[in-house]
Motif scaffolding. Structure first.
Motif, PDB file in Angstrom:
ATOM      1  N   LYS A 209       0.820  -1.212   0.000  1.00  0.00           N
ATOM      2  CA  LYS A 209       0.000   0.000   0.000  1.00  0.00           C
ATOM      3  C   LYS A 209       0.853   1.260   0.000  1.00  0.00           C
ATOM      4  O   LYS A 209       0.402   2.325  -0.438  1.00  0.00           O
ATOM      5  N   ARG A 210       2.085   1.148   0.517  1.00  0.00           N
ATOM      6  CA  ARG A 210       3.002   2.294   0.480  1.00  0.00           C
ATOM      7  C   ARG A 210       3.764   2.370  -0.837  1.00  0.00           C
ATOM      8  O   ARG A 210       4.587   3.253  -1.032  1.00  0.00           O
ATOM      9  N   GLY A 211       3.536   1.394  -1.709  1.00  0.00           N
ATOM     10  CA  GLY A 211       4.211   1.395  -3.006  1.00  0.00           C
ATOM     11  C   GLY A 211       5.623   0.854  -2.961  1.00  0.00           C
ATOM     12  O   GLY A 211       6.381   1.015  -3.924  1.00  0.00           O
ATOM     13  N   GLU A 212       5.997   0.196  -1.849  1.00  0.00           N
ATOM     14  CA  GLU A 212       7.357  -0.337  -1.704  1.00  0.00           C
ATOM     15  C   GLU A 212       7.383  -1.777  -2.236  1.00  0.00           C
ATOM     16  O   GLU A 212       7.440  -2.750  -1.476  1.00  0.00           O
ATOM     17  N   THR A 213       7.371  -1.875  -3.560  1.00  0.00           N
ATOM     18  CA  THR A 213       7.232  -3.174  -4.222  1.00  0.00           C
ATOM     19  C   THR A 213       8.395  -4.106  -3.906  1.00  0.00           C
ATOM     20  O   THR A 213       8.199  -5.296  -3.614  1.00  0.00           O
ATOM     21  N   GLN A 214       9.617  -3.580  -3.965  1.00  0.00           N
ATOM     22  CA  GLN A 214      10.795  -4.415  -3.736  1.00  0.00           C
ATOM     23  C   GLN A 214      10.844  -4.920  -2.299  1.00  0.00           C
ATOM     24  O   GLN A 214      11.142  -6.094  -2.043  1.00  0.00           O
ATOM     25  N   THR A 236      -2.590 -11.876  -3.670  1.00  0.00           N
ATOM     26  CA  THR A 236      -3.487 -10.776  -4.050  1.00  0.00           C
ATOM     27  C   THR A 236      -2.858  -9.429  -3.719  1.00  0.00           C
ATOM     28  O   THR A 236      -2.958  -8.477  -4.504  1.00  0.00           O
ATOM     29  N   SER A 237      -2.199  -9.333  -2.551  1.00  0.00           N
ATOM     30  CA  SER A 237      -1.520  -8.082  -2.183  1.00  0.00           C
ATOM     31  C   SER A 237      -0.437  -7.733  -3.194  1.00  0.00           C
ATOM     32  O   SER A 237      -0.310  -6.571  -3.620  1.00  0.00           O
ATOM     33  N   MET A 238       0.356  -8.728  -3.597  1.00  0.00           N
ATOM     34  CA  MET A 238       1.435  -8.486  -4.553  1.00  0.00           C
ATOM     35  C   MET A 238       0.884  -8.136  -5.940  1.00  0.00           C
ATOM     36  O   MET A 238       1.423  -7.257  -6.622  1.00  0.00           O
ATOM     37  N   VAL A 239      -0.191  -8.820  -6.344  1.00  0.00           N
ATOM     38  CA  VAL A 239      -0.814  -8.492  -7.643  1.00  0.00           C
ATOM     39  C   VAL A 239      -1.307  -7.047  -7.635  1.00  0.00           C
ATOM     40  O   VAL A 239      -1.093  -6.293  -8.593  1.00  0.00           O
ATOM     41  N   SER A 240      -1.955  -6.630  -6.540  1.00  0.00           N
ATOM     42  CA  SER A 240      -2.449  -5.251  -6.412  1.00  0.00           C
ATOM     43  C   SER A 240      -1.301  -4.256  -6.416  1.00  0.00           C
ATOM     44  O   SER A 240      -1.405  -3.167  -7.004  1.00  0.00           O
ATOM     45  N   CYS A 241      -0.210  -4.633  -5.770  1.00  0.00           N
ATOM     46  CA  CYS A 241       0.970  -3.754  -5.712  1.00  0.00           C
ATOM     47  C   CYS A 241       1.547  -3.529  -7.111  1.00  0.00           C
ATOM     48  O   CYS A 241       1.846  -2.393  -7.501  1.00  0.00           O
ATOM     49  N   LEU A 242       1.686  -4.593  -7.874  1.00  0.00           N
ATOM     50  CA  LEU A 242       2.212  -4.476  -9.239  1.00  0.00           C
ATOM     51  C   LEU A 242       1.251  -3.701 -10.133  1.00  0.00           C
ATOM     52  O   LEU A 242       1.670  -2.928 -11.002  1.00  0.00           O
ATOM     53  N   TYR A 243      -0.054  -3.882  -9.900  1.00  0.00           N
ATOM     54  CA  TYR A 243      -1.050  -3.136 -10.681  1.00  0.00           C
ATOM     55  C   TYR A 243      -0.913  -1.637 -10.421  1.00  0.00           C
ATOM     56  O   TYR A 243      -0.933  -0.821 -11.352  1.00  0.00           O
ATOM     57  N   ARG A 244      -0.760  -1.262  -9.115  1.00  0.00           N
ATOM     58  CA  ARG A 244      -0.636   0.169  -8.801  1.00  0.00           C
ATOM     59  C   ARG A 244       0.643   0.756  -9.378  1.00  0.00           C
ATOM     60  O   ARG A 244       0.710   1.955  -9.653  1.00  0.00           O
TER      61      ARG A 244
END
Length: 756
Positions: A209-214, A236-244
């Motif tokens: 949610k903070r955009g810290e994908t790595q 699902t969290s990781m999929v949403s993160c990559l989508y954002r």
């Protein structure tokens, strides 16, 4: 005034033999609950030891019902704290009950006091006792308080378990910085508490949610190192993160990995991918993937349809969007408010107002009230078509449904007014919106200045431009809200005009710009909401009062309690009353009587009696006498208790018949007519007029018990004292006499023989 002995019957005539005690093997669940309440009412000794003896008979649902029905927050909390130390008694429902009680915002002090009492009793407090605190504070958005509760666990010799750590991490996951949640995670590891899949999911979700994908990806690797496999929430969290991050192709690849690992995606994961492709303008790809998803068994819901329809509209494919909407209806998928708003917005832009109005009517008929987004789309459409009267009437209609115009609404109307030459009306609306606490943004200023320029009023336009530039626009009339007093006046005016929701809008909007309402203004509006039947709004306003740093006075409490009772929300009224007592606000006799009536309905006669004694004590009555009266009532000696109370009333020269009437009627309703008769006999012997309602309840009760001699005696008393009884109660007595005539004659004859 002293009671004379010739006014009083022998006390033995008032009392009945007590019920026998039954063997413990015959105890019902109700009996067990009553035993728990007896233990909880024992304030002299630590209760935990007594509860331990009762533990084998207790079950989860008994714990839940006891807490649910107990009006004393201290008792509920103490019982809960003890029960959470027993695995066989812990339940999610009980946790939810306590959290809901705490969420009111007024019971936290009660809970902390109860925790301290348990600590001083050397009771070992379990981590669940703090878990509910953390969750309750979280639901109220009080992050700091939730963290303070967590940090105080060690002061109570209580070590957090994995559930408590997870709750704290959940509180922190929405914070901007990840340093705090990582610090809590490290503390958890050092304490020897092993994280579970929920722990990692919370951490990963927060990082995503903070955009810290790595960082989120690194946490997934850490999870795998700990031997924990990702579940559908992780993916699902990781999929949403990559989508954002607009990495939709990477999200699709991870989605495929998820399925290969045997983890079935949920609707959130599917909808996230569909939405990602649509937002990037790749609607056709989204539709292709949808067909593949449907082969996996995925059924497109309203959220997925909303994404696709919005994507088609953005590409100006109106026919395709409408066709997909119709397909959705054929699949029996019901549109929600978001989808209706999307349809109305885009069809309004296309000026297809026939379909727009059809959708609007359909939405209302389905029971879905339009939001501000829908209303603004409709108002703009009407203005664009030159149908300003319809736009204006719609703006007035929306307030009736609890939806208030915002700055965009006013801007749309001002533009519409200028378009049809209503120059003065547009300027008046510009002033009016600010009087209501809605202040123009740069778009509104531009609309007004542009409209004035096009109308040839260049000087006025130039003047407004300079005022806008300097931020000095103050062209408001005498009704402008400047302070708390003027805000109260404005609120009162709207309420008197029947515009309660508009009054609420003014209060909230002006509160947002620094003009804070006073306690009287809150009370006026809470009263108006209660009278209009808007009880939930009244409760919300009452809670807002607390959050704005104000403490309600006794009048505000009484307004809300009365409103809740009239709406049939008696449980809520009792909770508010408990807060009133806790905050030591002055009690009025009317509020006490109201609460006593409800307590008697629930067969809580001791609580009702003690409530009135507490009220008398607050009037500086004889504390020793009150203590003696309370003792009589606890022992079931109703006659002694009532006589003592009457003597005190006469001494104070402030006799009030209402409490005695409430108890008498309450006993009758509970089927305890003999105790009601004791009160009746004492009142009659003391030459105190018994009310018509009391006579009716006694006659009904004794007719039901076939004690027709007593029922007839009460009936004759009513006639002698000019009390008019309704035909139904007379017919009931007559039917009972005719039905049980032989037995009644025999009893009357036996009575006559004994007299002779």
């Amino acid at each position: 005034m002293k009671l004379h002995t010739h006014h009083i019957r022998p006390l033995s005539s008032y009392f009945l033999p007590k019920r026998p005690n039954y063997p413990s093997m015959f105890l019902t669940e109700t009996s067990i609950s009553n035993e728990v309440l007896k233990i909880l009412n024992n304030t002299t000794n630590p209760i935990e030891q007594a509860l331990e003896q009762l533990c084998p008979s207790l079950k989860r649902h008994i714990v839940t019902s006891t807490i649910q029905n107990n009006l004393n927050p201290h008792q509920s909390f103490r019982f809960f704290i003890w029960a959470t130390t027993k695995d066989c008694l812990r339940s999610k429902k009980t946790h939810t009950l306590i959290i809901d009680k705490l969420k009111g915002g007024a019971f936290f002090d009660f809970y902390w006091e109860t925790l301290k009492q348990a600590k001083y009793s050397n009771f070992c407090i379990g981590s669940d006792a703090f878990l509910v605190l953390v969750k309750a504070y979280e639901k109220l958005g009080l992050v700091k308080k939730a963290l303070e509760s967590f940090s105080k666990m060690w002061d109570f010799d209580c070590k957090p378990d994995v559930l408590t750590y997870n709750a704290v991490l959940n509180v922190l996951k929405n914070e901007r910085s990840c340093s705090l949640d990582l610090a809590v995670y490290n503390q958890m590891i050092k304490s020897g508490i092993m994280p579970n899949v929920v722990t990692f999911n919370i951490l990963i979700d927060g990082l995503c949610k903070r955009g810290e994908t790595q960082a989120a990806n690194d946490m997934v690797h850490q999870m795998l190192k700990n031997g924990i496999s990702p579940d559908k929430f992780t993916y699902t969290s990781m999929v949403s993160c990559l989508y954002r991050a607009k990495r939709v192709d990477d999200a699709l690849s991870l989605f495929d990995d998820m399925k290969r690992d045997g983890c079935l995606p949920d609707s959130v994961a599917y909808n996230t991918l569909i939405n990602g492709f649509c937002k990037l303008g790749r609607v056709d790809e989204a539709l292709i993937h949808l067909r593949a998803f449907e082969k996996d068994g995925f059924v497109l819901g309203v959220d997925g349809y909303s994404c696709l329809i919005d994507g088609l509209f953005r590409e100006r494919r109106y026919d395709d969007a409408c066709a997909l909407y119709n397909r959705m209806l054929e699949q029996n998928v019901k549109p929600d408010l978001v989808l209706y708003g999307t349809m109305i917005h885009w069809l309004g832009k296309a000026r297809n107002f026939k379909k727009v109005m059809k959708l609007f009517d359909e939405m209302v008929n389905r029971g879905k009230m339009p939001d501000i987004y829908c209303y603004n789309s409709l108002i703009k459409g009407f203005c664009d078509m030159g149908l300003f009267n319809k736009a204006w009437s719609l703006q007035r209609e929306m307030t009736k449904h609890g939806c208030f115009p915002n700055v965009h609404t006013y801007t749309i109307l001002i533009c519409g007014m200028f378009r049809i030459g209503l120059i003065r009306e547009a300027q008046r609306l510009f002033v009016e919106m600010q009087k209501l606490g809605c202040f123009p943004d740069v778009v509104t200023w531009n609309a007004l200045i542009t409209g004035l320029c096009e109308a040839g009023e260049l000087k006025r336009a130039e003047s407004l431009f300079h005022k806008m530039d300097s931020g000095r626009y103050q062209d408001l009339d005498q009704d402008q809200v400047l302070d708390s007093a003027s805000l109260q006046t404005r609120v009162e005016k709207f309420i008197e005009s029947g515009l309660v929701l508009k009054a609420y809008e003014i209060l909230t909007q002006n509160g947002g710009i620094g003009v804070m309402p006073n306690i009287k203004t809150y009370g006026i509006l809470i009263d108006a909401f209660c009278k209009e039947g808007m009880i939930d709004r009244a409760l919300k306003l009452f809670n807002d009062l607390h959050s704005n740093g104000l403490s309600p006075d006794s009048i505000t409490y009484e307004i809300l309690i009365n409103g809740l009772y009239k709406a049939g929300r008696e449980e809520d009224a009792i909770q508010v009353f408990s807060v009133l007592v806790k905050n030591k606000c002055t009690l009025s006799s009317s509020t006490c009587k109201l609460v006593m009536m409800w307590l008697c309905k629930k067969n809580k006669f001791l609580d009702a009696f003690n409530l009135w004694l507490g009220y008398l004590e607050s009037l500086s009555c004889d504390c020793e006498a009150i203590k003696n009266i309370e003792g009589h009532f606890k022992k079931g000696e109703i006659g002694f208790a009532v006589l003592g109370l009457l003597e005190m009333d006469f001494q104070l020269k402030r006799f009030d018949l209402d409490p005695y009437t409430i108890w008498l009627i309450g006993f009758c309703r509970a089927g305890r007519v003999e105790e009601a008769l004791q009160i009746y006999n004492i009142l009659v012997d003391c030459k105190i007029n018994v009310t018509a309602a009391s006579c009716v309840m006694l006659i009904r009760g004794f007719c039901k018990n076939r004690r027709l001699d007593v029922a007839l005696e009460v009936f004759l008393y009513a006639l002698r004292n000019g009390i008019s009884l309704t035909p139904p109660i007379r017919y009931q007595l007559l039917r009972s006499i005719l039905r049980f005539m032989p037995r009644f004659k025999y009893r009357r004859a036996a009575s006559s023989d004994s007299l002779s």
